[in-house]
Design a protein around this motif. Structure first.
Motif, PDB file in Angstrom:
ATOM      1  N   GLN A   1       4.759  11.856   4.327  1.00 53.86           N
ATOM      2  CA  GLN A   1       4.225  10.514   4.451  1.00 53.86           C
ATOM      3  C   GLN A   1       2.643  10.682   4.842  1.00 53.86           C
ATOM      4  N   TRP A   2       2.253  11.750   5.026  1.00 57.08           N
ATOM      5  CA  TRP A   2       0.501  11.937   5.234  1.00 57.08           C
ATOM      6  C   TRP A   2       0.303  12.483   3.859  1.00 57.08           C
ATOM      7  N   PHE A   3       0.924  13.669   3.683  1.00 59.18           N
ATOM      8  CA  PHE A   3       0.495  14.215   2.505  1.00 59.18           C
ATOM      9  C   PHE A   3       1.260  14.074   1.234  1.00 59.18           C
ATOM     10  N   MET A   4       1.354  12.992   0.768  1.00 57.53           N
ATOM     11  CA  MET A   4       1.807  12.327  -0.424  1.00 57.53           C
ATOM     12  C   MET A   4       1.403  11.112  -0.569  1.00 57.53           C
ATOM     13  N   ASN A   5       1.814  10.274   0.664  1.00 58.10           N
ATOM     14  CA  ASN A   5       1.575   8.645   0.378  1.00 58.10           C
ATOM     15  C   ASN A   5       0.231   8.373   0.860  1.00 58.10           C
ATOM     16  N   LEU A   6      -0.207   8.936   2.429  1.00 63.97           N
ATOM     17  CA  LEU A   6      -1.505   8.405   2.835  1.00 63.97           C
ATOM     18  C   LEU A   6      -2.572   9.329   2.123  1.00 63.97           C
ATOM     19  N   LEU A   7      -2.265  10.494   1.617  1.00 62.77           N
ATOM     20  CA  LEU A   7      -3.366  11.306   0.915  1.00 62.77           C
ATOM     21  C   LEU A   7      -2.417  11.654  -0.458  1.00 62.77           C
ATOM     22  N   ALA A   8      -2.828  10.378  -1.390  1.00 64.90           N
ATOM     23  CA  ALA A   8      -1.837  10.304  -2.499  1.00 64.90           C
ATOM     24  C   ALA A   8      -2.495  11.387  -3.541  1.00 64.90           C
ATOM     25  N   THR A   9      -2.253  12.706  -3.285  1.00 65.77           N
ATOM     26  CA  THR A   9      -2.928  13.690  -4.246  1.00 65.77           C
ATOM     27  C   THR A   9      -2.059  13.810  -5.608  1.00 65.77           C
ATOM     28  N   ASN A  10      -2.423  14.226  -6.508  1.00 64.54           N
ATOM     29  CA  ASN A  10      -1.709  14.586  -7.862  1.00 64.54           C
ATOM     30  C   ASN A  10      -0.910  15.682  -7.765  1.00 64.54           C
ATOM     31  N   GLU A  11       0.482  15.073  -7.446  1.00 62.00           N
ATOM     32  CA  GLU A  11       1.661  16.245  -7.160  1.00 62.00           C
ATOM     33  C   GLU A  11       1.928  16.953  -8.452  1.00 62.00           C
ATOM     34  N   ALA A  12       1.574  16.210  -9.630  1.00 62.37           N
ATOM     35  CA  ALA A  12       1.879  17.277 -10.746  1.00 62.37           C
ATOM     36  C   ALA A  12       0.924  18.342 -11.089  1.00 62.37           C
ATOM     37  N   GLU A  13      -0.081  18.193 -10.866  1.00 65.64           N
ATOM     38  CA  GLU A  13      -1.179  19.545 -11.149  1.00 65.64           C
ATOM     39  C   GLU A  13      -1.668  20.061 -10.139  1.00 65.64           C
ATOM     40  N   GLU A  14      -1.808  19.568  -8.865  1.00 69.43           N
ATOM     41  CA  GLU A  14      -2.304  20.128  -7.528  1.00 69.43           C
ATOM     42  C   GLU A  14      -1.252  20.009  -6.458  1.00 69.43           C
ATOM     43  N   ALA A  15       0.107  20.650  -6.702  1.00 70.01           N
ATOM     44  CA  ALA A  15       1.135  20.406  -5.854  1.00 70.01           C
ATOM     45  C   ALA A  15       0.702  21.088  -4.414  1.00 70.01           C
TER      46      ALA A  15
ATOM     47  N   SER B   1       0.899  -1.145  -0.024  1.00 70.69           N
ATOM     48  CA  SER B   1      -0.080  -0.122   0.020  1.00 70.69           C
ATOM     49  C   SER B   1       0.830   1.386   0.022  1.00 70.69           C
ATOM     50  N   VAL B   2       1.737   1.542  -0.991  1.00 67.84           N
ATOM     51  CA  VAL B   2       2.689   2.407  -1.194  1.00 67.84           C
ATOM     52  C   VAL B   2       2.469   2.954  -2.609  1.00 67.84           C
ATOM     53  N   VAL B   3       2.996   4.268  -2.738  1.00 66.06           N
ATOM     54  CA  VAL B   3       2.773   4.717  -4.051  1.00 66.06           C
ATOM     55  C   VAL B   3       4.285   4.858  -4.807  1.00 66.06           C
ATOM     56  N   ASP B   4       5.157   4.604  -4.262  1.00 68.97           N
ATOM     57  CA  ASP B   4       6.441   4.414  -5.007  1.00 68.97           C
ATOM     58  C   ASP B   4       7.349   3.451  -4.078  1.00 68.97           C
ATOM     59  N   PHE B   5       8.539   3.199  -4.771  1.00 70.10           N
ATOM     60  CA  PHE B   5       9.521   2.511  -3.906  1.00 70.10           C
ATOM     61  C   PHE B   5      10.987   3.104  -4.377  1.00 70.10           C
ATOM     62  N   ALA B   6      11.523   3.505  -3.106  1.00 65.48           N
ATOM     63  CA  ALA B   6      12.950   4.119  -3.480  1.00 65.48           C
ATOM     64  C   ALA B   6      13.940   3.203  -2.578  1.00 65.48           C
ATOM     65  N   TRP B   7      15.143   3.405  -2.837  1.00 63.51           N
ATOM     66  CA  TRP B   7      16.217   2.780  -2.115  1.00 63.51           C
ATOM     67  C   TRP B   7      17.535   3.462  -2.061  1.00 63.51           C
ATOM     68  N   THR B   8      18.432   3.118  -1.251  1.00 65.31           N
ATOM     69  CA  THR B   8      19.632   3.821  -1.102  1.00 65.31           C
ATOM     70  C   THR B   8      20.639   3.148  -0.797  1.00 65.31           C
ATOM     71  N   SER B   9      22.040   3.389  -1.092  1.00 68.77           N
ATOM     72  CA  SER B   9      23.109   2.465  -0.457  1.00 68.77           C
ATOM     73  C   SER B   9      24.498   3.185  -0.633  1.00 68.77           C
TER      74      SER B   9
ATOM     75  N   PHE C   1      -5.531   6.751   2.096  1.00 70.82           N
ATOM     76  CA  PHE C   1      -5.122   5.518   1.053  1.00 70.82           C
ATOM     77  C   PHE C   1      -5.779   5.745  -0.214  1.00 70.82           C
ATOM     78  N   ARG C   2      -6.305   7.221  -0.455  1.00 69.07           N
ATOM     79  CA  ARG C   2      -7.115   7.206  -1.562  1.00 69.07           C
ATOM     80  C   ARG C   2      -6.210   8.500  -2.271  1.00 69.07           C
ATOM     81  N   HIS C   3      -7.170   9.144  -3.467  1.00 70.82           N
ATOM     82  CA  HIS C   3      -6.296  10.154  -4.078  1.00 70.82           C
ATOM     83  C   HIS C   3      -7.263  11.217  -4.242  1.00 70.82           C
ATOM     84  N   PRO C   4      -7.230  12.183  -3.175  1.00 72.15           N
ATOM     85  CA  PRO C   4      -8.179  13.230  -3.387  1.00 72.15           C
ATOM     86  C   PRO C   4      -7.617  14.345  -4.260  1.00 72.15           C
TER      87      PRO C   4
END
Lengths: 791, 313
Positions: A432-446, A287-295, A608-611
């Motif tokens: 983590q709230w305002f991107m992942n848990l409330l997965a808004t359209n960051e491209a058009e409604e930043a 239940s995540v909108v992306d996966f990133a890693w680092t090393s 967990f939705r896309h408002p």
């Protein structure tokens, strides 16, 4: 270090917890709870009985196996070789015959990509040793079907043929509603020099946007902008972030042994091949909108269980800001503080060894963020979070948010009172709230992610740390002072209006600037804001007010600066307006409760939705019980400026009565000298006229306050009147002598582009002018002598 | 030997005897800065004086207020930059006069009157203005020459794995460049002294001679210059503490700060005079003036300070 106890993956939600009670106490508690429950049913905006969503409706699953590939010979590039299986379920009611993929890494393929081209328009030029990157899908097939699929690149936003950040795949046969698409692909991602978010610096790797990622299918009937064949899949622009379906990930990483890694999700296995010096780790995220890693082999790894309401030993003290906020919010919601559960989170800090002295500060900032945001918007639902401190020279990878992993960034000398790195840590964890848990359209409604998050970050930092101290950094030395005035010239930024070729520009020399400006002498230790933490963001807004509407696609703002203002500062000011307007309209206590209820309703209903913007405003208004849409429309749907001014305060002196007047049925001549015995009306009852003027285009209701008392503004009594703000100006007449008037008394409109005219006193004071004139003279005389020292 | 050349003693004596002149010079410095300062004060006054929280705006620096003051059109900044630039240009043209006076004080080693100070300064004005011009051009060229070095170090520093060594490299490089400016300033001071001492008209020739002199006597010349510079920095530091403590919102504190500022400026001017007087002493001693005190060994009578300058006919 490894945690002593590692809880299993278990998304959490706030829940009511009862301590051990005696039987009698239990009965009493049951009665009490029943009463509370009844009260909740009666109170329309108290929503504690409604369930919080625990996971997203996931319709995508990624299984990725990735391997870090080092170049051979002269090729010192780092690559990630990957195999990926994407399983997508068509949850729509229409067949789907194409798929769109984001290939974000191609933004760094060459300088003609839309991303780097837009960055170049800002004046950026690639460093001499720039390594370009990119992503190439080497094989693409559909599971269950023979042959390979072909990709074509699409540049729908700007018709840029050199941009390859979006790819289209034709599917035959189409995916029926409810059917599944399984794509199998082999890809190679070449990591670029880090210029924004992803890439590598030596052996530090920040792998973000590193794999082929599906766009969002929103349906061919969608009214969203830029939808093509039912898919929402914009190109990667300089000023846009991301928008994706919730997905489950199972990612296996093969990295050189000896490196320390961190990633989204939970590490479910970890093996090291001592022969090939390869370490294999498997990470699982749900239940995540992306996966990133680092090393990086240089990371110091620290792991702590952060319990926001607990100090190092036992419960946090009563004066702990997180605990105080919990008690305050619980009182607003009418619930027992114990019922707001903020569970512990295992926080992994991957920090550069030279910053080891700041480990505790990182964890404390994480505690503040997880605590405050958890109290306000429901607890962080995952059990793990990773904070990354990027390597030196890779600062562009810092200050970025990914699900369960954030990048911060700090410096060797980071005085605590400047709140660096605390500010960036709290902000990124807030995402983590305002991107992942409330997965808004960051491209058009930043504004929905950056703006809301900036507002609540500012609040959290203010509550936890108070106003930060201003910092003026020269040669890496943080002077805790602020200049009154910054003069360009040698060592301090060559003025643009002196048109010299590049080679003729004198270099910036911090040491010369330090000698000229003498920071400890000519500058003053100051706080970044005086009383109002939100006022700090006004400066950037005032500079760029009037250029763009607040809500629009990121790549359509006039420039990066305007995007930043409308994504970060302006929404912060808007939130401040909403809160203060509710205070004004409903009273301080009820207004605060309404604001909290509005935000809580939004956070809970859309977890967990896309408002969208409309969803936010509807949920907030519903929760608050106050329709804020008219205010928001007035303040966001225009590029016009808001500016009201107290223009004048003048005594209303009626003229001496003179001339022909009717008296006792006769017309008599009255002379000014008062022969008739007439008294001037108002001589004993003076009146005062206060003129308020609307200078800007934006119309909002305003409050005017006047006082007849002299003294500090906080100590005198004020009389308040309201005005709808429609006319160009309005004269208010008050009985008595008014000595001061002000509008926006609670700073409800920080958007007012000129607050200097928001108040007026009849008797001005010379103190500020003299003080700052003398301070400027101090700087100027010493600057002249410092310059003269070398002549 | 704390003071082997006697330069410190001679310089100190020159400063003591020129107290009033130094204060007058500081006053002129203040007057030159007054228009820009008045503009800044008036601009703040217009914006803040009628506000209900004007006292708070006087008490503390308010970034929000500054945002409004600067506004969207940038008029405030542009005007202040223009006025500041004008003030610096004015300084540039006035300084040679004062430098001429300082050299005269160093040469005399005794009290001189203000009118003498100005007349002697005027007598060498065009020479010293040329020196200042050469100084500006040389400093500019020096900074251009340093650019590739700074760029190179920046590139190298960016490749370091940690911030610490990268910062160290940058700091050392900037220190080297700053030291070059400082050496240039020292040479220019010796050029002024040399022109007045030897009464030779050629500025470029004297500049070269002075550069050679400084290089030939690095311990005495640069050592003394470092001492004067160190004293100046110590004075600035002490006043920084004093001024921060005296900060306030009331008129009386503003007046107190203004007085402190003028005292500080006078002390910094005294440091310049201190260096010139010491430089005179060092140069006189090294070029055959014996152990006599600064100014007196050349046997010049009072009027000689104002006469026999070949370029003035």
């Amino acid at each position: 270090m490894s945690p002593a106890r590692s809880p299993p993956y278990n998304p959490r939600v706030p829940r009511i917890r009862l301590s051990r009670l005696s039987r009698l106490a239990r009965r009493a508690a049951i009665v009490l709870i029943a009463g509370l429950f009844a009260a909740v049913l009666v109170a329309p905006r108290m929503d504690a009985e409604e369930e919080w969503r625990t996971t997203a409706e996931v319709n995508v699953r990624y299984e990725i196996e990735a391997r870090v590939l080092e170049g051979k010979g002269d090729d010192d590039r780092l690559r990630i070789g990957g195999e990926q299986l994407v399983v997508w379920t068509n949850t729509s009611d229409e067949p789907v015959s194409v798929a769109y993929l984001h290939l974000y890494a191609n933004a760094f393929r060459n300088t003609r990509s839309s991303f780097l081209r837009e960055k170049a328009f800002e004046g950026w030029s690639p460093p001499d040793d720039m390594q370009y990157g990119g992503i190439e899908i080497r094989r693409l097939s559909r599971v269950g079907f023979p042959g390979e699929l072909e990709l074509s690149y699409v540049s729908a936003d700007d018709a840029n043929p050199a941009d390859r950040t979006v790819a289209r795949v034709q599917l035959d046969p189409a995916i029926a509603p409810g059917g599944q698409l399984a794509l199998k692909m082999k890809f190679t991602t070449t990591l670029p020099t880090i210029v924004a978010r992803m890439g590598h610096k030596d052996d530090f790797i920040m792998a973000a946007q590193w794999y082929p990622k599906l766009g969002r299918f929103v349906g061919t009937q969608s009214t969203m902008r830029g939808v093509r064949e039912g898919w929402y899949c914009h190109q990667f622009h300089r000023s846009t972030e991301f928008f994706a379906d919730y997905a489950d990930y199972l990612v296996t990483l093969h990295v050189p042994s000896g490196t320390v890694t961190g990633a989204t999700g939970t590490r479910v296995s970890d093996e090291t091949d001592e022969v090939d010096f390869i370490r294999t780790e498997t990470w699982e995220a749900k239940s995540v909108v992306d996966f990133a890693w680092t090393s990086s082999p240089r990371y110091e790894r620290h792991v702590r269980e952060i319990r926001p309401l607990r100090a190092a030993a036992g419960l946090a003290p009563m004066d702990d800001p997180v605990r105080k906020e919990l008690i305050r919010v619980a009182a607003l919601r009418g619930v027992d503080p114990e019922s707001i559960d903020i569970p512990g989170v295992w926080v992994t800090l991957l920090i550069q060894p030279e910053h080891a002295a700041q480990v505790d500060r990182h964890f404390e900032a994480a505690r503040v963020a997880l605590g405050m945001f958890g109290i306000w918007f429901g607890a962080y639902p995952y059990d793990r979070l990773t904070i990354v401190d990027p390597a030196h020279g890779a600062r562009a990878a810092g200050g970025m948010e990914y699900p369960q992993l954030v990048t911060a960034g700090t410096r060797n000398a980071a005085p605590e009172r400047t709140l660096r790195p605390e500010g960036v840590i709290v902000h990124e964890i807030g995402h983590q709230w305002f991107m992942n848990l409330l997965a808004t359209n960051e491209a058009e409604e930043a504004w929905l992610d950056e703006g809301l998050n900036t507002y609540f970050t500012t609040r959290a930092l203010h509550l936890a740390y108070g106003p930060p101290i201003g910092e003026h950094r020269l040669l890496g030395v943080p002077f805790l002072v602020t200049p009154f005035f910054e003069f360009p010239g040698l060592g301090a930024g060559w003025p643009e209006w002196i048109d010299l070729p590049e080679w003729a520009h004198p270099p910036d020399l911090d040491i010369f600037t330090a000698w000229r400006d003498l920071p400890p002498l000519t500058m003053l230790p100051t706080q970044r804001y005086r009383k109002d933490p939100m006022a700090r963001r006004r400066a950037s807004y005032v500079r760029r007010a009037g250029w763009d509407e607040m809500v629009k696609p990121g790549w359509e703002f006039v420039d990066r600066s305007s995007y930043g203002v409308n994504a970060y500062s302006r929404p912060l000011l808007l939130l401040a307006t909403l809160r203060r307007t509710l205070h004004w309209r409903l009273g301080a206590d009820e207004g605060e409760r309404a604001f909290d209820a509005g935000m809580l309703r939004y956070a809970r209903d859309w977890r967990f939705r896309h408002p969208t913007t409309a969803d936010f405003l509807a949920a907030f208004s519903d929760g608050a019980g106050f329709d804020v849409r008219p205010i928001v429309a007035a303040l966001t749907q225009t590029a016009g400026a808001l500016d009201y001014a107290v223009e004048s305060i003048k005594p209303l002196e009626e003229p001496e009565l003179a001339g022909w007047v009717e008296r006792d049925g006769e017309t008599v001549l009255v002379h000014e000298d008062g022969e008739s015995g007439e008294r001037r009306r108002g001589r004993d009852e003076p009146r005062t006229a206060v003129v308020v003027r609307r200078r800007g285009e934006v119309v909002v209701p305003i409050r005017l306050q006047v006082t007849r008392d002299s003294g500090p503004a906080d100590e005198v009594s004020w009389t308040t009147v309201e005005w709808d703000g429609e006319e160009r100006w309005k004269r208010f007449v008050f009985e008595g002598e008014i000595v001061a008037a002000r509008i926006h008394p609670d700073a409800e409109y920080l958007q007012d582009v000129d607050r200097r005219n928001d108040s007026r006193v009849v008797e001005p004071t010379t103190r500020p002018g003299v003080k700052w004139g003398v301070r400027f003279m101090l700087w100027l005389e010493n600057a002249a002598l410092s310059y003269g020292r070398f002549l | 030997m704390i003071d082997p050349t006697g330069s410190v003693r001679a310089a100190w004596r020159a400063v003591r005897r020129a107290k009033r002149l130094v204060i007058l010079v500081a006053l002129v410095d203040g007057l030159a800065c007054l228009p820009a300062a008045i503009y800044a004060g008036l601009a703040v006054h217009r914006s803040a004086a009628h506000q209900t929280d004007a006292t708070a705006l006087a008490r503390t620096f308010d970034p929000d207020f500054m945002a409004d003051l600067r506004g969207t059109d940038g008029d405030f900044d542009a005007t202040l930059i223009a006025l500041t630039t004008s003030t610096l240009v004015l300084f540039f043209f006035v300084r040679p006069l004062f430098m001429g006076g300082y050299v005269a004080i160093a040469a005399r080693g005794d009290r001189i009157r203000f009118d003498e100070f100005i007349r002697v300064g005027g007598a060498v004005y065009w020479k010293f203005l040329r020196i200042a011009l050469i100084g500006v051009v040389t400093a500019y060229l020096l900074s251009l020459a340093a650019s590739p070095l700074l760029d190179y170090i920046d590139d190298q520093a960016a490749n370091f794995r940690t911030e610490g060594p990268a910062l160290t490299y940058r700091r050392i490089t900037e220190l080297v460049v700053f030291a070059a400016f400082w050496v240039l300033g020292t040479i220019l001071d010796y050029t002024r002294v040399g022109i007045r001492m030897h009464r030779r008209p050629g500025v470029f020739a004297e500049l070269l001679r002075s550069a050679v002199f400084v290089m030939q006597h690095p311990v005495e010349t640069l050592g003394f210059s470092a001492l004067a510079f160190g004293i100046e920095i110590a004075v600035i530091w002490a006043f920084a503490l004093l001024l921060q403590a005296a900060d306030g919102a009331y008129l009386i504190t503003s007046v107190a700060i203004l007085i402190l500022v003028q005292i500080l400026v006078a002390l910094r001017e005294a440091c310049r005079l201190f260096h010139h007087a010491g430089a005179w002493r060092i140069r006189r001693r090294e070029e055959g003036g014996g152990e006599a005190e600064a100014g007196r060994a050349d046997g010049l009578a009072r009027d000689d300070l104002l006469a026999n300058l070949p370029w003035n006919g």
